[in-house]
Design a protein around this motif. Structure first.
Motif, PDB file in Angstrom:
ATOM      1  N   UNK A  51       0.780  -1.230   0.000  1.00 28.15           N
ATOM      2  CA  UNK A  51       0.000   0.000   0.000  1.00 28.15           C
ATOM      3  C   UNK A  51       0.805   1.269   0.000  1.00 28.15           C
ATOM      4  N   UNK A  52       2.077   1.229   0.429  1.00 28.72           N
ATOM      5  CA  UNK A  52       2.865   2.457   0.402  1.00 28.72           C
ATOM      6  C   UNK A  52       3.398   2.760  -0.974  1.00 28.72           C
ATOM      7  N   UNK A  53       3.139   1.848  -1.966  1.00 24.61           N
ATOM      8  CA  UNK A  53       3.513   2.113  -3.341  1.00 24.61           C
ATOM      9  C   UNK A  53       4.878   1.625  -3.745  1.00 24.61           C
ATOM     10  N   UNK A  54       5.493   0.750  -2.938  1.00 25.04           N
ATOM     11  CA  UNK A  54       6.851   0.267  -3.206  1.00 25.04           C
ATOM     12  C   UNK A  54       6.786  -1.208  -3.573  1.00 25.04           C
ATOM     13  N   UNK A  55       7.633  -1.620  -4.528  1.00 28.33           N
ATOM     14  CA  UNK A  55       7.771  -3.022  -4.910  1.00 28.33           C
ATOM     15  C   UNK A  55       9.141  -3.511  -4.452  1.00 28.33           C
ATOM     16  N   UNK A  56       9.168  -4.553  -3.616  1.00 30.47           N
ATOM     17  CA  UNK A  56      10.403  -5.147  -3.138  1.00 30.47           C
ATOM     18  C   UNK A  56      10.687  -6.426  -3.907  1.00 30.47           C
ATOM     19  N   UNK A  57      11.961  -6.688  -4.139  1.00 31.52           N
ATOM     20  CA  UNK A  57      12.419  -7.965  -4.699  1.00 31.52           C
ATOM     21  C   UNK A  57      13.102  -8.753  -3.593  1.00 31.52           C
ATOM     22  N   UNK A  61      11.147  -3.956 -19.620  1.00 25.48           N
ATOM     23  CA  UNK A  61      11.804  -5.100 -20.231  1.00 25.48           C
ATOM     24  C   UNK A  61      12.856  -5.642 -19.284  1.00 25.48           C
ATOM     25  N   UNK A  62      12.819  -6.961 -19.014  1.00 24.58           N
ATOM     26  CA  UNK A  62      13.773  -7.603 -18.127  1.00 24.58           C
ATOM     27  C   UNK A  62      15.113  -7.774 -18.873  1.00 24.58           C
ATOM     28  N   UNK A  63      16.238  -7.846 -18.128  1.00 27.55           N
ATOM     29  CA  UNK A  63      16.298  -7.831 -16.651  1.00 27.55           C
ATOM     30  C   UNK A  63      16.569  -6.454 -16.056  1.00 27.55           C
ATOM     31  N   UNK A  64      16.932  -5.476 -16.907  1.00 31.00           N
ATOM     32  CA  UNK A  64      17.342  -4.169 -16.384  1.00 31.00           C
ATOM     33  C   UNK A  64      16.185  -3.209 -16.208  1.00 31.00           C
ATOM     34  N   UNK A  65      14.961  -3.678 -16.503  1.00 31.87           N
ATOM     35  CA  UNK A  65      13.744  -2.882 -16.325  1.00 31.87           C
ATOM     36  C   UNK A  65      13.782  -1.604 -17.149  1.00 31.87           C
ATOM     37  N   UNK A  66      14.070  -1.759 -18.450  1.00 33.85           N
ATOM     38  CA  UNK A  66      13.990  -0.621 -19.359  1.00 33.85           C
ATOM     39  C   UNK A  66      12.522  -0.331 -19.657  1.00 33.85           C
ATOM     40  N   UNK A  73      15.269  -5.693  -2.077  1.00 32.10           N
ATOM     41  CA  UNK A  73      15.677  -4.567  -2.916  1.00 32.10           C
ATOM     42  C   UNK A  73      14.451  -3.832  -3.441  1.00 32.10           C
ATOM     43  N   UNK A  74      14.502  -2.521  -3.387  1.00 29.47           N
ATOM     44  CA  UNK A  74      13.456  -1.672  -3.955  1.00 29.47           C
ATOM     45  C   UNK A  74      13.736  -1.507  -5.440  1.00 29.47           C
ATOM     46  N   UNK A  75      12.830  -2.011  -6.311  1.00 32.18           N
ATOM     47  CA  UNK A  75      13.103  -1.975  -7.751  1.00 32.18           C
ATOM     48  C   UNK A  75      13.015  -0.560  -8.317  1.00 32.18           C
ATOM     49  N   UNK A  76      12.499   0.386  -7.540  1.00 36.09           N
ATOM     50  CA  UNK A  76      12.467   1.768  -8.023  1.00 36.09           C
ATOM     51  C   UNK A  76      13.876   2.287  -8.303  1.00 36.09           C
ATOM     52  N   UNK A  77      14.864   1.805  -7.531  1.00 35.50           N
ATOM     53  CA  UNK A  77      16.244   2.247  -7.751  1.00 35.50           C
ATOM     54  C   UNK A  77      16.734   1.769  -9.117  1.00 35.50           C
ATOM     55  N   UNK A  80      15.595   8.475 -14.654  1.00 34.85           N
ATOM     56  CA  UNK A  80      14.420   9.210 -14.200  1.00 34.85           C
ATOM     57  C   UNK A  80      14.791  10.013 -12.961  1.00 34.85           C
ATOM     58  N   UNK A  81      14.457  11.274 -12.963  1.00 37.19           N
ATOM     59  CA  UNK A  81      14.748  12.134 -11.823  1.00 37.19           C
ATOM     60  C   UNK A  81      13.495  12.553 -11.060  1.00 37.19           C
ATOM     61  N   UNK A  82      12.344  12.525 -11.724  1.00 39.20           N
ATOM     62  CA  UNK A  82      11.122  12.940 -11.054  1.00 39.20           C
ATOM     63  C   UNK A  82      10.620  11.831 -10.128  1.00 39.20           C
ATOM     64  N   UNK A  83       9.620  12.160  -9.355  1.00 35.45           N
ATOM     65  CA  UNK A  83       9.050  11.192  -8.419  1.00 35.45           C
ATOM     66  C   UNK A  83       8.307  10.092  -9.178  1.00 35.45           C
ATOM     67  N   UNK A  84       8.606   8.847  -8.834  1.00 36.01           N
ATOM     68  CA  UNK A  84       7.913   7.718  -9.464  1.00 36.01           C
ATOM     69  C   UNK A  84       6.526   7.553  -8.863  1.00 36.01           C
ATOM     70  N   UNK A  85       5.562   7.127  -9.657  1.00 40.15           N
ATOM     71  CA  UNK A  85       4.211   6.936  -9.099  1.00 40.15           C
ATOM     72  C   UNK A  85       4.184   5.769  -8.125  1.00 40.15           C
ATOM     73  N   UNK A  86       3.225   5.816  -7.219  1.00 37.29           N
ATOM     74  CA  UNK A  86       3.057   4.731  -6.249  1.00 37.29           C
ATOM     75  C   UNK A  86       2.502   3.506  -6.954  1.00 37.29           C
ATOM     76  N   UNK A  87       3.173   2.358  -6.794  1.00 40.71           N
ATOM     77  CA  UNK A  87       2.762   1.127  -7.452  1.00 40.71           C
ATOM     78  C   UNK A  87       1.682   0.424  -6.641  1.00 40.71           C
ATOM     79  N   UNK A  88       0.700  -0.129  -7.348  1.00 39.15           N
ATOM     80  CA  UNK A  88      -0.390  -0.848  -6.678  1.00 39.15           C
ATOM     81  C   UNK A  88      -0.582  -2.263  -7.198  1.00 39.15           C
ATOM     82  N   UNK A  89       0.038  -2.629  -8.307  1.00 42.27           N
ATOM     83  CA  UNK A  89      -0.139  -3.970  -8.874  1.00 42.27           C
ATOM     84  C   UNK A  89       1.109  -4.344  -9.652  1.00 42.27           C
ATOM     85  N   UNK A  90       1.429  -5.644  -9.648  1.00 45.82           N
ATOM     86  CA  UNK A  90       2.605  -6.135 -10.355  1.00 45.82           C
ATOM     87  C   UNK A  90       2.234  -7.424 -11.067  1.00 45.82           C
TER      88      UNK A  90
END
Length: 1414
Positions: A462-468, A523-528, A479-483, A491-501
């Motif tokens: 619910x806080x909008x973060x996806x952990x691996x 796109x895996x694995x580097x999340x382009x 690991x926080x995949x946002x990094x 990306x320098x701006x604020x990422x949106x809060x994630x709710x589904x994966x």
């Protein structure tokens, strides 16, 4: 009896008993003949009610209890007697027929349980919390017969022996005392002469005692054995979690059944000597309960004696006492069903995540047991909200909970029931929304093969973060995949809060759903970042990829998504994945739209048996099956009584779907059995919300805390009126609760419903009832307080108003004390009983007098007077400490605290700030913290309690401008405002935090014209030109939907990159205006159109008129501008049109094609112009809008296609084929126009005379018919139909084979007969072509394969240019010509007949054209 909230899987439901206002604490049925429909209930609202379950109405009630009721029983001998007991020890006997009651108070102790004797109507046994058992006589004697002492902990259960008499058994262990001795209470002569009965008691001290009611002593003590669980060792802490319930089966005076540690049941043989008197029920693994047992009852059915048990694992079990085996188990759920997941390895194994803090794993393929369910609850402390099976490892189940925990259970091993899960050391801050297994991404993707896991676990909360999470090392940090997303995509701006994966099944693409409604594809694995789908504009709840095992590989690129709005969108990402674009793309048009639900979508599931078939779960209380490619609803399930939360398609049965809802149930339903095809339009959801709004809120009962009691004595009113059982409350009261999150989950979901499971299920539901507030009790010194309410020395003053004699004695006593002053060091000891005289003696006596006065002030609720006295005394530090401990600090005390010192002042201010927080005076508390220079603490206090505006004022006034606290305040406030829908204010906060990109996104979230226009301007100011262009285009589309072309052009002209779209909108306006003037179809619109006042050349062709407006109004004068605009528009592709495409959207897509045609016309690119015009014509044809197709042909090609053909390169086969296809569609429209509008002169009977009337049209039609009746195209279409027919037969054979495997040969033969009957029916429908219907012989698979291969070879012989463009159905045109009859020229008539004979050799193929003859 104990009542627990649990919804059985069966749907047997008698009704609801509505009347209590707080938690139901006890329930009992009447077992007398003729009154089996009566029952009684007790509640924390202080009432005992008697109900009639036939009418569902109360029969009688009483409110004799003043304290919480803790026990209830209906006498088995007196048909109208209900006995109840409360926490203070009061027993109330209530005879409801005569509305009479009596109270008993045998002991001032907390009652835990009570039971009426089945042999003597006057005897009642009572069990207390401290271990005492009391037997009382409720007749006129009203005496205590026995006080049975022996247990040293709370009594959980009492059971009378069903057989009267006290026959001595050889196994009695306790020594019998002399007959003359009476160990417990007085044994009266009448009692001794009565025929006695044995009583069994189960206690928390792990013993069962058998008591003699005539002797008043224990005759046997049974100690619970350390039972070892099968397949695992004994948990050393399990003995603390115990509830010892006992049951004496009917007719078995020498056997007792009891619960044990952890859910085992024991049968005790009271006649057996030695230590082992017990036998364990359940001969095999899995028969026993997995958690402690609460209730036992027995029932005789014919020759069998059955035992029923209810446990904390929420299973109801039936035991056969003759074999001691479990006959059946009925699982139940004690919370919302949040998640369903089928194992990809163990097919048919369904995991269920429930709000009662437990996971059920259901083997749906079990043949011996319909409800073959395993329960997992270890280490789970809250609701289970997400589940996901490992894709390859059997029994590896990941789960997520409401408190942010992520773990993995091993459900496959034999000792799994006792094995706790692996828990990730990284916790989410809020509820875990979704779990998914996928390929590792950095940093876990680094390293060689074998060094890292092949798949890792991803969790979204619910806080909008996806952990691996690393499944090999859950103890390590996740690991926080946002990094990774930031580093890979810069990306320098604020990422949106994630709710589904959701990972694509092949592990190559990752879809992330966001809170703002966008879906990002990586796109895996580097999340382009490949693309962003901007469709929903509201929080994403569900994303699902299509499976990959279908016959059409391109369908694996379909992704379905559902959000808070009620629409499901399906996108095809094949072109995006295959694109070589370096920059991320933005998708704003869906591939398919599934509309029909009326509330938010909660879950989606693709059918593994079909292609492009989807099922959705929704808050409107229904599940819907969709045909995605046709955008059609297939069936709608409405069996649930609440909102649907999850859905799964059965992996083994194509006709079965499983759904879970907030009605505490999982349903398996068949698609073929549903009578509804589409969701209800608002009716069901409105009724559901109305029902929920009528459900009363839980109320807590205020109680005064007891003084002088043990700390273990807690206030039971602190628990909500939820669905936990009485036993769970009592366990929690003693500090050894085993609830593990059950009560919290249940209280939040269904706070005032309680149900019992049995043959007839009765639900007790509370409704608010107004009660008189209890009057405030007057304290012992109220008279003193009333006489001198404002006196600071009330006690001393009252002592001076006594009688004259007493005052004289005070004088003499005072004189004596003062006289002896020289002989004593002090006078305080002499005046210890006359404190009021301390005013006239030494300081020590004065202090004692002041202490007494201060005590009276505190007891009467005047702490300010006490503080004033202590100030006079000089004990200022003591005043501050006492006031802080009692929460009675005031501004005055804080003001004088510096008199004690700096440290005392700081400590006082901090304590006062804490006190103000408890009083919810947060702003005042922050001001006091500022007084001691604690700026950060004051800001944080206001922020935590959502006083963001005040916190910002303080922070900007006191802190440096670059302090990160300021940015954190802005972003936190913006997130809260965005959640509440205050988008404009949230945008200001993001601007204040120097995040204009986020401000633009939140402004555009509402999606209306004004918001989108403002967001686009803001993005342009902030330098986000691409985002500004996207928002401007969305705003223009919204204006176009309201037919406001002027406003759309004003928005688009601000964006240079949208010049091509301005051309499209301009042509769309001219096309709509032209169509409205010709008025081919009159559609009423709620808003009048807003056209430009352009000067139009009506004599010129439509395309020339468009180019003139472009030059005069839009300034497009050069060929370079046209070429640039054409290249810009060619990159935009719209999905093919269907019959469900809205008309406005269809016209816009046609305008896009015609704009490309006009630009090609202007640059003399004639081949592209032909293709674009053909695209516009075929788009209207595919949409089923035949009239619009005719009008477009008439507007664009009023002179036919000859002029256009002459400008083409005759050597270019592709352009010539496109032109021929266009000519075919033009002739197709003219042909139908001639059929629908025949010549008015009935004397004209041949086509040649009709041509003379309108030579141009008929000449064009005659030449067009030659194009239509093409032998080559007819052969191509015939071959394509043959291939489709063979494929359909093959698909039907495969489905028939699957059904035969699942249902058996018997069912298969029945279905074959039905198919044969249906085929015979179809052949009868075509009998007008042939009087004899031939019966088809069955075709074998090799023959079909041979036919398909032959047809494909024949199809490959046709040139690719011929297959590239659509063409009207040649045989359909032949039938139309034949239907015209004599008006058709003979040569065309013969040509049409030849084509029909050549390409239609069987009558079945003609059935599809039967509508021409109806």
């Amino acid at each position: 009896p104990n009542i627990s909230v649990s919804i059985p899987l069966s749907r047997c439901r008698a009704g609801e008993l509505v009347g209590h206002t707080e938690r139901v604490s006890g329930f009992a049925f009447c077992h007398h003949s003729g009154q089996s429909g009566l029952c009684a209930s007790s509640s924390d609202d202080g009432t005992v009610k008697v109900w009639d379950t036939q009418t569902l109405s109360p029969v009688a009630e009483h409110t004799q209890h003043q304290n919480t009721i803790s026990a209830l029983h209906w006498s088995s001998l007196v048909k109208d007697l209900v006995v109840s007991g409360d926490e203070k020890g009061i027993i109330v006997c209530y005879w409801h027929n005569r509305n009479d009651s009596q109270q008993f108070f045998p002991e001032p102790r907390t009652i835990f349980c009570l039971t009426c004797s089945p042999h003597d109507e006057n005897l009642v046994a009572i069990g207390y919390k401290d271990g005492m058992v009391v037997i009382i006589d409720i007749s006129r004697k009203r005496e205590v017969l026995h006080r049975l002492r022996g247990h040293d902990d709370e009594i959980h259960c009492l059971a009378w022996c069903p057989v009267p008499g006290e026959e001595r058994l050889p196994a009695w262990q306790d020594e019998l005392q002399e007959e003359s001795e009476v160990p417990n209470g007085e044994l009266t002569q009448d009692t001794a002469m009565k025929k006695g009965c044995y009583l069994a008691s189960g206690s928390k001290d792990q013993t069962i005692r058998i008591w003699s009611c005539t002797r008043g002593r224990s005759v046997m003590t049974l100690k619970l054995p350390p039972v070892k669980r099968r397949g695992g060792a004994i948990d050393p802490a399990v003995k603390e979690r115990i509830w010892l319930t006992v049951h004496w089966p009917c007719g078995r005076s020498k056997e007792i059944v009891s619960s044990c540690f952890g859910g085992e049941l024991l049968l005790w043989d009271l006649t057996q000597s030695g230590k082992r008197k017990w036998t364990l029920l359940g001969s095999s693994e899995g028969q026993n309960h997995s958690r402690i047992v609460f209730n036992l009852c027995s029932l005789k059915v014919q020759d069998k004696e059955l035992l029923f048990s209810i446990s904390m694992d929420r299973d109801v079990k039936c035991w056969d006492l003759s074999t001691l085996d479990c006959s059946w188990t009925m699982p139940s759920l004690g919370g919302f069903v949040y998640s369903l997941a089928f194992s990809p390895v163990d097919t048919g194994c369904l995991a269920i995540g429930v709000g009662d803090s437990m996971i059920r794993v259901w083997n749906t393929l079990s043949m011996s047991n319909t409800y073959d369910v395993k329960t997992f609850w270890q280490s789970i402390k809250s609701k289970v909200t997400a589940l996901s099976w490992h894709p390859t490892k059997e029994g590896c189940l990941a789960f997520g909970t409401d408190d942010g925990k992520v773990g993995i259970f091993d459900t496959f091993s034999s000792s799994a029931k006792n094995k706790p899960p692996q828990i990730s050391s990284t916790y989410h801050k809020k509820t875990v929304y979704a779990l998914a297994w996928g390929p590792p991404t950095p940093p876990l993707s680094f390293g060689g093969e074998g060094e890292q896991p092949s798949v890792t676990l991803y969790s979204c909360a619910g806080e909008g973060i996806v952990f691996q999470h690393n499944p090999w090392k859950l103890s390590g940090e996740a690991n926080d995949i946002n990094k990774v997303i930031r580093d890979t995509n810069s990306i320098k701006h604020k990422l949106p809060a994630h709710t589904e994966i959701s990972w694509k099944p092949d592990g190559k693409l990752l879809a992330l759903g966001n809170e703002d409604g966008s879906i990002e594809i990586f796109q895996a694995p580097n999340l382009k970042l490949l693309c962003t789908i901007q469709q929903h504009h509201k929080l994403i709840n569900a994303i699902r990829w299509h499976h990959e095992h279908g016959s059409q590989p391109e369908l694996s690129y379909l992704i379905a998504s559902g959000s808070v709005n009620a629409t499901i969108y399906v996108h095809n990402l094949k072109s995006i994945v295959e694109s070589s674009s370096e920059t991320p793309l933005t998708i704003t048009e869906p591939f398919r739209t599934l509309a029909g639900h009326t509330a938010k979508i909660t879950s989606l599931s693709w059918s593994p048996h079909h292609e492009a078939r989807l099922v959705s779960a929704c808050y409107d209380g229904t599940a819907q099956v969709w045909d995605v490619m046709k955008e059609e609803p297939l069936c709608n399930y409405r069996g649930h009584r609440g909102r649907l939360l999850c859905v799964q398609w059965s992996p083994v049965d194509s006709d079965s779907v499983y759904t879970g809802a907030d009605d505490f149930s999982v349903h398996k339903w068949l698609i073929s059995k549903q009578e509804h095809t589409r969701p209800p339009q608002g009716k069901k959801s409105i009724e559901l919300e109305k029902k929920r709004s009528m459900q009363p809120k839980a109320k807590t009962k205020k109680k005064k805390k007891p003084i002088g009691k043990s700390p273990a004595k807690q206030d039971l009113s602190d628990t909500m009126n939820g669905d936990e059982s009485v036993k769970e409350i009592l366990l929690e009261e003693n500090g050894v609760s085993d609830h593990e999150g059950e009560k919290e989950a249940q209280e939040a979901e269904l706070p005032d419903k309680v149900s019992t499971i049995g043959n007839n299920r009765v639900v007790l539901k509370a409704t608010p009832v107004k009660k008189d507030q209890p009057k405030e009790k007057t304290g012992p010194d109220s008279s003193l307080k009333k006489r001198k309410p404002r006196s600071i020395l009330p006690f001393t003053t009252s002592m001076d108003h006594r009688s004259k004699d007493e005052l004289h004695q005070d004088c003499l006593r005072l004189a004596t004390c003062l006289k002896s002053k020289g002989h004593n060091e002090g006078l305080s000891s002499d005046l210890s009983d006359h404190v009021h005289l301390g005013l006239f003696t030494d300081r020590a006596s004065l202090h004692k007098m002041m202490d007494v006065e201060g005590k009276y002030h505190l007891e009467n609720g005047h702490p300010e007077l006490f503080q004033q006295l202590m100030l006079w005394k000089g004990d200022l530090k003591g005043i501050l400490q006492a006031a802080a401990e009692r929460g009675e600090l005031t501004d005055q005390l804080v003001a004088i605290s510096p008199m004690v010192g700096y440290q005392a002042w700081v400590w006082t201010v901090e304590a006062f700030a804490k006190q103000l927080c408890f009083q919810e005076q947060y702003v005042k508390a922050a001001s006091h913290l500022l007084s001691i220079h604690k700026v950060y603490e004051a800001v944080e206090l206001l922020k935590v309690n959502h006083f963001y505006r005040e916190a910002l004022v303080i922070a900007k006034a006191r802190l440096r401008p670059e302090d990160p606290v300021l940015r954190d305040l802005y972003t936190s406030w913006a997130a809260l405002l965005e959640k509440d829908g205050h988008y404009s204010m949230a945008a200001k906060c993001y601007l204040g935090a120097s995040s204009p990109y986020d401000a633009v996104k939140v402004l555009a979230k509402k999606g209306d014209v004004t918001s989108l226009k403002t967001a686009a301007e803001l993005a342009l100011i902030s330098g986000e030109e691409e985002l500004s262009a996207t928002l401007s285009f969305r705003c223009a589309q919204e204006l176009l939907s309201s037919r406001n072309w002027v406003g759309a052009q004003e928005v688009l002209q601000q964006q240079k990159t949208l010049f091509g779209q301005r051309l499209v909108f301009c042509l769309n306006e001219l096309l709509c205006k032209c169509l409205s003037e010709r008025n081919p179809f009159d559609r009423k619109s709620p808003s009048s159109p807003c056209y430009h006042s352009w000067e139009l050349n009506k004599e010129a062709s439509f395309l020339d008129m468009v180019m003139e407006v472009w030059q005069s109004a839009l300034g497009m004068n050069t060929a370079e501008q046209a070429t640039c605009a054409r290249e810009q528009l060619r990159n935009i592709e719209y999905p093919p049109s269907t019959s469900n495409t809205p008309s406005k959207q269809l016209l816009f897509h046609i305008s896009h094609d015609l704009t490309l045609a006009t630009l090609s016309y202007q640059t003399a690119t004639w081949d592209e112009a032909v293709k674009s015009i053909l695209g516009a014509v075929t788009r209207s044809y595919d949409a089923g809008n035949f009239t619009l197709m005719q009008e477009i042909c008439s507007i664009l090609l009023p002179e036919g296609c000859d002029n256009l053909r002459q400008k083409l390169d005759s050597t270019d086969s592709q352009s010539m084929d496109a032109c021929r296809s266009l000519e075919g569609f033009v002739a197709y429209g003219l042909l139908y126009d001639l059929w629908w509008n025949p010549p008015k002169d009935h004397l004209v009977k041949d086509l040649q005379k009709a041509m003379d009337e309108n030579l141009h049209v008929t000449t064009e039609l005659h030449s067009g018919c030659k194009v239509l009746l093409s032998e080559v195209i007819a052969a191509l279409q015939s071959t394509q139909r043959d291939i489709a027919e063979v494929q359909q037969i093959l698909a039907e054979m495969i489905r028939q084979h699957q059904r035969n495997n699942l249902q058996g040969s018997t069912n298969g033969s029945r279905q074959e007969s039905k198919l044969q009957q249906s085929s015979e029916t179809e052949s009868d429908n075509c009998s007008f072509f042939d009087s004899k219907a031939e019966v088809k012989e069955p075709i074998t698979l090799p023959e079909l394969t041979k036919q398909l291969l032959k047809a494909n070879q024949k199809l490959a012989e046709f040139p690719d240019s011929l297959k590239a463009f659509p063409f009207p159905d040649v045989l359909e045109c032949c039938l139309v010509l034949l239907h015209i009859g004599a008006e058709c020229p003979p040569e065309l008539h013969e040509q049409a007949l030849d084509l029909l004979r050549k390409h239609r050799v069987n009558e079945e193929s003609l059935c599809q054209y039967q509508h021409f003859y109806d």
